[in-house]
Design a protein around this motif. Structure first.
Motif, PDB file in Angstrom:
ATOM      1  N   ALA A 119       3.696  -6.794 -14.628  1.00 56.77           N
ATOM      2  CA  ALA A 119       3.523  -7.023 -14.240  1.00 56.77           C
ATOM      3  C   ALA A 119       3.470  -7.016 -12.756  1.00 56.77           C
ATOM      4  O   ALA A 119       2.412  -7.178 -11.972  1.00 56.77           O
ATOM      5  N   VAL A 120       4.357  -6.548 -12.397  1.00 52.10           N
ATOM      6  CA  VAL A 120       4.931  -6.631 -10.290  1.00 52.10           C
ATOM      7  C   VAL A 120       5.072  -5.330 -10.310  1.00 52.10           C
ATOM      8  O   VAL A 120       3.970  -5.024  -9.514  1.00 52.10           O
ATOM      9  N   ILE A 121       5.547  -4.032 -11.366  1.00 54.44           N
ATOM     10  CA  ILE A 121       4.858  -2.548 -10.855  1.00 54.44           C
ATOM     11  C   ILE A 121       2.863  -3.117 -10.867  1.00 54.44           C
ATOM     12  O   ILE A 121       2.391  -2.182 -10.018  1.00 54.44           O
ATOM     13  N   ALA A 122       2.624  -3.280 -11.820  1.00 56.41           N
ATOM     14  CA  ALA A 122       1.183  -3.353 -11.528  1.00 56.41           C
ATOM     15  C   ALA A 122       0.235  -4.428 -10.546  1.00 56.41           C
ATOM     16  O   ALA A 122      -0.610  -3.741  -9.857  1.00 56.41           O
ATOM     17  N   GLU A 123       0.428  -5.241 -10.351  1.00 56.74           N
ATOM     18  CA  GLU A 123       0.520  -6.123  -8.290  1.00 56.74           C
ATOM     19  C   GLU A 123       0.508  -4.830  -7.876  1.00 56.74           C
ATOM     20  O   GLU A 123      -0.001  -4.366  -6.570  1.00 56.74           O
ATOM     21  N   VAL A 124       1.617  -4.237  -7.157  1.00 55.98           N
ATOM     22  CA  VAL A 124       1.762  -2.740  -6.838  1.00 55.98           C
ATOM     23  C   VAL A 124       0.463  -2.190  -6.459  1.00 55.98           C
ATOM     24  O   VAL A 124       0.037  -1.759  -5.808  1.00 55.98           O
ATOM     25  N   GLU A 125       0.042  -1.572  -7.390  1.00 60.82           N
ATOM     26  CA  GLU A 125      -0.611   0.185  -7.831  1.00 60.82           C
ATOM     27  C   GLU A 125      -1.912  -0.754  -7.565  1.00 60.82           C
ATOM     28  O   GLU A 125      -2.817  -0.602  -7.012  1.00 60.82           O
TER      29      GLU A 125
ATOM     30  N   PRO B 135       8.965   0.874  -6.816  1.00 55.66           N
ATOM     31  CA  PRO B 135       9.807   0.506  -6.729  1.00 55.66           C
ATOM     32  C   PRO B 135      10.730  -0.760  -5.809  1.00 55.66           C
ATOM     33  O   PRO B 135      10.232  -1.977  -5.907  1.00 55.66           O
ATOM     34  N   ALA B 136      10.279   0.038  -3.852  1.00 57.54           N
ATOM     35  CA  ALA B 136      10.575  -0.660  -3.407  1.00 57.54           C
ATOM     36  C   ALA B 136       9.883  -2.110  -2.924  1.00 57.54           C
ATOM     37  O   ALA B 136      10.504  -3.086  -2.730  1.00 57.54           O
ATOM     38  N   GLY B 137       8.204  -1.565  -2.826  1.00 53.14           N
ATOM     39  CA  GLY B 137       7.340  -2.769  -2.647  1.00 53.14           C
ATOM     40  C   GLY B 137       7.222  -4.470  -4.108  1.00 53.14           C
ATOM     41  O   GLY B 137       7.485  -5.034  -3.898  1.00 53.14           O
TER      42      GLY B 137
ATOM     43  N   TYR C 127       0.460  -0.982   0.029  1.00 56.97           N
ATOM     44  CA  TYR C 127       0.114   0.225  -0.034  1.00 56.97           C
ATOM     45  C   TYR C 127       0.945   0.760   0.157  1.00 56.97           C
ATOM     46  O   TYR C 127       1.703   1.526   1.017  1.00 56.97           O
ATOM     47  N   THR C 128       1.354   1.664  -1.667  1.00 56.89           N
ATOM     48  CA  THR C 128       2.777   3.259  -1.313  1.00 56.89           C
ATOM     49  C   THR C 128       1.739   4.349  -1.090  1.00 56.89           C
ATOM     50  O   THR C 128       0.925   4.669  -1.897  1.00 56.89           O
ATOM     51  N   ILE C 129       1.965   4.336   0.008  1.00 56.85           N
ATOM     52  CA  ILE C 129       0.987   6.311   0.481  1.00 56.85           C
ATOM     53  C   ILE C 129       2.923   6.856   0.411  1.00 56.85           C
ATOM     54  O   ILE C 129       2.673   8.448   0.855  1.00 56.85           O
ATOM     55  N   ILE C 130       3.753   6.517   0.905  1.00 54.08           N
ATOM     56  CA  ILE C 130       4.542   7.583   1.084  1.00 54.08           C
ATOM     57  C   ILE C 130       5.255   8.306  -0.051  1.00 54.08           C
ATOM     58  O   ILE C 130       5.313  10.291   0.298  1.00 54.08           O
ATOM     59  N   SER C 131       5.798   7.774  -1.068  1.00 55.44           N
ATOM     60  CA  SER C 131       6.725   8.673  -2.158  1.00 55.44           C
ATOM     61  C   SER C 131       6.813   7.343  -3.234  1.00 55.44           C
ATOM     62  O   SER C 131       6.152   6.095  -2.897  1.00 55.44           O
ATOM     63  N   GLN C 132       7.046   7.966  -4.519  1.00 59.30           N
ATOM     64  CA  GLN C 132       6.986   7.444  -5.512  1.00 59.30           C
ATOM     65  C   GLN C 132       7.933   6.012  -5.273  1.00 59.30           C
ATOM     66  O   GLN C 132       8.215   4.905  -6.108  1.00 59.30           O
ATOM     67  N   GLN C 133       9.027   6.648  -4.276  1.00 53.60           N
ATOM     68  CA  GLN C 133       9.883   5.499  -4.317  1.00 53.60           C
ATOM     69  C   GLN C 133       9.702   4.032  -3.781  1.00 53.60           C
ATOM     70  O   GLN C 133       9.787   3.186  -3.097  1.00 53.60           O
ATOM     71  N   SER C 134       8.527   4.047  -3.426  1.00 52.63           N
ATOM     72  CA  SER C 134       7.609   2.998  -2.422  1.00 52.63           C
ATOM     73  C   SER C 134       7.436   1.901  -3.509  1.00 52.63           C
ATOM     74  O   SER C 134       7.583   0.547  -3.043  1.00 52.63           O
TER      75      SER C 134
END
Length: 255
Positions: free
Chosen positions: A202-208, A141-143, A132-139
């Motif tokens: 596919a992995v980036i889409a999963e984060v989103e 690629p980290a996820g 659940y990426t809420i901190i910044s755009q760096q979250s």
């Protein structure tokens, strides 16, 4: 005369009962307000401590700490992608977190290990991390890097090790060098494949997708939790538990 006295006595008794009920209600309100205030203070202190202690080492990719501690916590527990625990477990626990979140780091170090030892190792529950990426755009690629590590059976090692080396929020420490050092420390066997996976669409889409799911569940902060089991009607959001005990109680109720 006696009838009037009886009525007055009954009226006085009703007034006393109403006063008692009002006082009880006021006490309950004060208890709730006090508990909420105490929890806010605790969270604020935890965040302050985490930020002050984490900022110095998070950006130093050559100084990854906590690998032995993380390995000791997770050794022998089955993993599939970012799901930790026995597939036969009755209850599923979902953590929606941001790897850059200092409160998530505090949960990782103070709450999650006890839940793993008491509920996941026993086979009662599984624990799944969802970004659940809420901190910044760096979250993002980290996820994605955590998901990619999960594809090689080292997802939870990556998550826990990332938290133990987390840098100051918004400091720019989440670099390719830093994430690679975390992956190596987590024991990801094929770094070349990990690099390929973490950058895939596919992995980036999963984060989103999991971020969108968290918002749909009504979560507005991290970490937030949901449970699912025989005692729930599907996926049941429980927000941010105030303690390990509160999370374990939710697991018991879901079972």
């Amino acid at each position: 005369m006696s009838g009037r006295t009886d009525r007055e006595a009954r009226r006085e008794e009703r007034l006393r009962e109403e006063e008692k009920a009002g006082e009880a209600a006021r006490r309950q309100r004060l208890i709730k307000i006090g508990s909420a205030a105490a929890f806010i203070v605790v969270v604020a202190v935890v965040v302050a401590v985490v930020v002050s202690s984490g900022g110095g080492s998070g950006g130093d990719a050559s100084n990854v700490e906590g690998a032995s501690e993380v390995n000791q916590l997770l050794t022998g527990i089955p993993q599939k992608e970012l799901v930790l625990g026995q597939p036969s477990a009755k209850v599923a626990v979902f953590e929606y977190g941001d790897l850059q979140c200092p409160v998530c780091k505090a949960f990782s170090e103070e709450v999650i290990p006890g839940v793993i030892e008491s509920r996941v190792e026993s086979g009662e529950a599984t624990l799944e991390f969802r970004n659940y990426t809420i901190i910044s755009q760096q979250s993002i690629p980290a996820g994605a890097a955590a998901i990619a590590a999960g594809k090689q059976g080292r997802g939870w090692e990556y998550i826990e090790l990332f938290y133990r080396n987390q840098g100051a929020e918004g400091s720019g420490y989440v670099t390719d060098e830093f994430m690679t050092a975390i992956a190596e420390g987590a024991g990801v066997p094929d770094i070349a494949q990990w690099n390929k996976d973490r950058k895939s669409k596919a992995v980036i889409a999963e984060v989103e997708a999991t971020t969108a799911e968290a918002r749909k569940l009504g979560f507005n902060g991290t970490p937030s939790f949901a449970v699912e089991g025989p005692g729930t009607e599907g996926l049941e959001p429980i927000g941010t538990p105030e303690s390990q005990q509160a999370l374990e109680e939710a697991i018991s109720e879901a079972g």
